[in-house]
Write a protein that holds these residues in place. Structure first.
Motif, PDB file in Angstrom:
ATOM      1  N   PHE A  70       7.549  -1.270  10.926  1.00 24.18           N
ATOM      2  CA  PHE A  70       6.995  -2.481  10.328  1.00 24.18           C
ATOM      3  C   PHE A  70       6.671  -3.586  11.335  1.00 24.18           C
ATOM      4  O   PHE A  70       6.063  -4.587  10.957  1.00 24.18           O
ATOM      5  CB  PHE A  70       7.959  -3.037   9.282  1.00 24.18           C
ATOM      6  CG  PHE A  70       8.173  -2.128   8.103  1.00 24.18           C
ATOM      7  CD1 PHE A  70       7.169  -1.922   7.156  1.00 24.18           C
ATOM      8  CD2 PHE A  70       9.379  -1.460   7.935  1.00 24.18           C
ATOM      9  CE1 PHE A  70       7.372  -1.083   6.076  1.00 24.18           C
ATOM     10  CE2 PHE A  70       9.589  -0.620   6.841  1.00 24.18           C
ATOM     11  CZ  PHE A  70       8.578  -0.425   5.913  1.00 24.18           C
ATOM     12  N   GLY A  71       7.092  -3.438  12.582  1.00 26.38           N
ATOM     13  CA  GLY A  71       6.876  -4.503  13.545  1.00 26.38           C
ATOM     14  C   GLY A  71       7.931  -5.588  13.407  1.00 26.38           C
ATOM     15  O   GLY A  71       9.099  -5.308  13.125  1.00 26.38           O
ATOM     16  N   ASP A  72       7.539  -6.835  13.588  1.00 26.70           N
ATOM     17  CA  ASP A  72       8.457  -7.965  13.465  1.00 26.70           C
ATOM     18  C   ASP A  72       8.973  -8.045  12.029  1.00 26.70           C
ATOM     19  O   ASP A  72       8.232  -8.381  11.099  1.00 26.70           O
ATOM     20  CB  ASP A  72       7.719  -9.257  13.836  1.00 26.70           C
ATOM     21  CG  ASP A  72       8.640 -10.470  13.870  1.00 26.70           C
ATOM     22  OD1 ASP A  72       9.759 -10.397  13.332  1.00 26.70           O
ATOM     23  OD2 ASP A  72       8.215 -11.499  14.421  1.00 26.70           O
ATOM     24  N   LEU A  73      10.270  -7.742  11.852  1.00 29.85           N
ATOM     25  CA  LEU A  73      10.819  -7.654  10.495  1.00 29.85           C
ATOM     26  C   LEU A  73      10.851  -8.998   9.794  1.00 29.85           C
ATOM     27  O   LEU A  73      10.811  -9.059   8.562  1.00 29.85           O
ATOM     28  CB  LEU A  73      12.227  -7.045  10.547  1.00 29.85           C
ATOM     29  CG  LEU A  73      12.320  -5.637  11.153  1.00 29.85           C
ATOM     30  CD1 LEU A  73      13.736  -5.091  11.008  1.00 29.85           C
ATOM     31  CD2 LEU A  73      11.315  -4.677  10.499  1.00 29.85           C
ATOM     32  N   THR A  74      10.901 -10.076  10.551  1.00 29.89           N
ATOM     33  CA  THR A  74      10.917 -11.399   9.933  1.00 29.89           C
ATOM     34  C   THR A  74       9.580 -11.752   9.294  1.00 29.89           C
ATOM     35  O   THR A  74       9.495 -12.702   8.507  1.00 29.89           O
ATOM     36  CB  THR A  74      11.283 -12.488  10.959  1.00 29.89           C
ATOM     37  OG1 THR A  74      10.250 -12.557  11.968  1.00 29.89           O
ATOM     38  CG2 THR A  74      12.610 -12.180  11.623  1.00 29.89           C
ATOM     39  N   LYS A  75       8.547 -10.981   9.624  1.00 28.73           N
ATOM     40  CA  LYS A  75       7.216 -11.232   9.075  1.00 28.73           C
ATOM     41  C   LYS A  75       6.809 -10.185   8.029  1.00 28.73           C
ATOM     42  O   LYS A  75       5.660 -10.152   7.604  1.00 28.73           O
ATOM     43  CB  LYS A  75       6.186 -11.258  10.200  1.00 28.73           C
ATOM     44  CG  LYS A  75       6.418 -12.366  11.207  1.00 28.73           C
ATOM     45  CD  LYS A  75       5.366 -12.350  12.308  1.00 28.73           C
ATOM     46  CE  LYS A  75       5.603 -13.461  13.314  1.00 28.73           C
ATOM     47  NZ  LYS A  75       4.594 -13.433  14.414  1.00 28.73           N
ATOM     48  N   LEU A  76       7.767  -9.351   7.626  1.00 29.76           N
ATOM     49  CA  LEU A  76       7.454  -8.280   6.675  1.00 29.76           C
ATOM     50  C   LEU A  76       7.149  -8.812   5.286  1.00 29.76           C
ATOM     51  O   LEU A  76       6.180  -8.388   4.640  1.00 29.76           O
ATOM     52  CB  LEU A  76       8.617  -7.273   6.618  1.00 29.76           C
ATOM     53  CG  LEU A  76       8.510  -6.162   5.564  1.00 29.76           C
ATOM     54  CD1 LEU A  76       7.219  -5.364   5.734  1.00 29.76           C
ATOM     55  CD2 LEU A  76       9.731  -5.245   5.643  1.00 29.76           C
ATOM     56  N   ARG A  77       7.967  -9.740   4.788  1.00 28.18           N
ATOM     57  CA  ARG A  77       7.720 -10.287   3.457  1.00 28.18           C
ATOM     58  C   ARG A  77       6.341 -10.951   3.405  1.00 28.18           C
ATOM     59  O   ARG A  77       5.925 -11.633   4.324  1.00 28.18           O
ATOM     60  CB  ARG A  77       8.782 -11.306   3.070  1.00 28.18           C
ATOM     61  CG  ARG A  77      10.138 -10.719   2.715  1.00 28.18           C
ATOM     62  CD  ARG A  77      10.999 -11.768   2.031  1.00 28.18           C
ATOM     63  NE  ARG A  77      12.335 -11.271   1.736  1.00 28.18           N
ATOM     64  CZ  ARG A  77      13.392 -11.472   2.519  1.00 28.18           C
ATOM     65  NH1 ARG A  77      13.261 -12.159   3.640  1.00 28.18           N
ATOM     66  NH2 ARG A  77      14.584 -11.005   2.180  1.00 28.18           N
ATOM     67  N   ASP A  78       5.665 -10.720   2.309  1.00 29.83           N
ATOM     68  CA  ASP A  78       4.353 -11.341   2.080  1.00 29.83           C
ATOM     69  C   ASP A  78       3.314 -10.938   3.129  1.00 29.83           C
ATOM     70  O   ASP A  78       2.367 -11.683   3.404  1.00 29.83           O
ATOM     71  CB  ASP A  78       4.471 -12.867   2.028  1.00 29.83           C
ATOM     72  CG  ASP A  78       5.336 -13.326   0.870  1.00 29.83           C
ATOM     73  OD1 ASP A  78       5.244 -12.712  -0.211  1.00 29.83           O
ATOM     74  OD2 ASP A  78       6.117 -14.278   1.045  1.00 29.83           O
TER      75      ASP A  78
END
Length: 276
Positions: A182-190
């Protein structure tokens, strides 16, 4: 019934890739079906693109269930691609666009090679566990292609993954695996990798596919499915939800795939279960 095992050159993955295709025709009729362009126009099959789970491959549905017999009995073509452990999302940095491969490339490829319907109302996507995640994500992201989605024992992992820290593990994988996917997990939502973001996008376009969710009452993912049910309800999604006894295994999926196919074909009350 005819079964094809295919190795094709995927532009989305930059390598050769495997998939299986089941056509519900008598083997003796195959030469007639492919004999001419006139024959191809004559019969176009409704199609289910069916995704496997984590650590699986394109053969899982054929070895774990009676999908071949069901395809033949209900007259539906089934396409089963390999998804590796991708969660069926795009990973441009790694050159692996699994989402585009599922939602666009394989659809175009199989429609060009086989007599499959090009109608949205006759094109479906489904999957189990990780494949349920991929079905919801790609079924709603490519809402102009798919009219119905089947999610069995779905790995609704976005909330768990987005909050994960280094060295932590989740129900399916650990932090490092998810970061690779998913890449940067902090940017997964939305993001466009978040199935619920894709649902909102489809709703906004007024093209939300019909949705079918089934989960075993003893499944390790039951709480995540309960939460997903609440979220979808709050979003105003009209969906079919079935919770039956079972765990996260092939016994449950082999039982649940037939009623799901009947739902896809609008024949819940029209045709007796094949496996009964």
């Amino acid at each position: 019934m005819a079964t094809f095992r295919i190795n094709y050159a995927s532009q989305c993955l930059k390598r050769y890739h495997n998939l299986n295709v089941i056509l519900p025709v008598e083997d003796s009729m195959m030469m007639d079906v492919f004999a001419s362009s006139r024959d191809l126009k004559k019969k176009k099959f409704k199609t289910l693109y069916l995704l496997h789970g984590f650590s699986g491959n394109q053969n899982d549905w054929m070895t774990g269930t009676r999908i071949q017999e069901l395809a033949d009995y209900y007259g539906i073509a089934v396409v089963m691609p390999a998804g590796d452990n991708s969660f069926y999302v795009d990973g441009p940095s790694a050159g692996t666009n699994y989402g585009e491969m599922i939602g666009k490339e394989i659809v175009e490829f199989t429609r060009n090679v086989f007599p499959l319907s090009r109608k949205r109302e006759e094109t479906f996507i489904g999957g189990l566990s990780m494949g349920g995640f991929g079905a919801l994500r790609n079924g709603t992201y490519y809402y102009n292609t798919f009219s119905k989605i089947v999610c069995l024992s779905t790995a609704f992992v976005v909330d768990e993954v987005a909050d994960m820290k280094e060295n932590e593990e989740g129900a399916v994988g650990d932090y490092y695996l998810y970061r690779h996917i998913f890449g940067d997990l902090t940017k997964l939502r939305d993001s466009d990798k978040d199935p619920f973001w894709c649902v909102r996008r489809a709703l906004k376009a007024k093209k939300m596919p019909e949705l079918y969710i089934a989960i075993g009452s003893e499944d390790m993912l039951i709480e995540a499915n309960h939460k997903a049910k609440e979220v979808l309800t709050q979003m105003g999604v009209d969906f079919h939800y079935h919770e039956n006894p079972g765990i996260h295994n092939w016994n449950f999926w082999s039982t649940e795939i037939e009623p799901a196919i009947k739902w896809l074909l609008n024949m819940e009350e029209e045709k007796k279960n094949y496996l009964c």
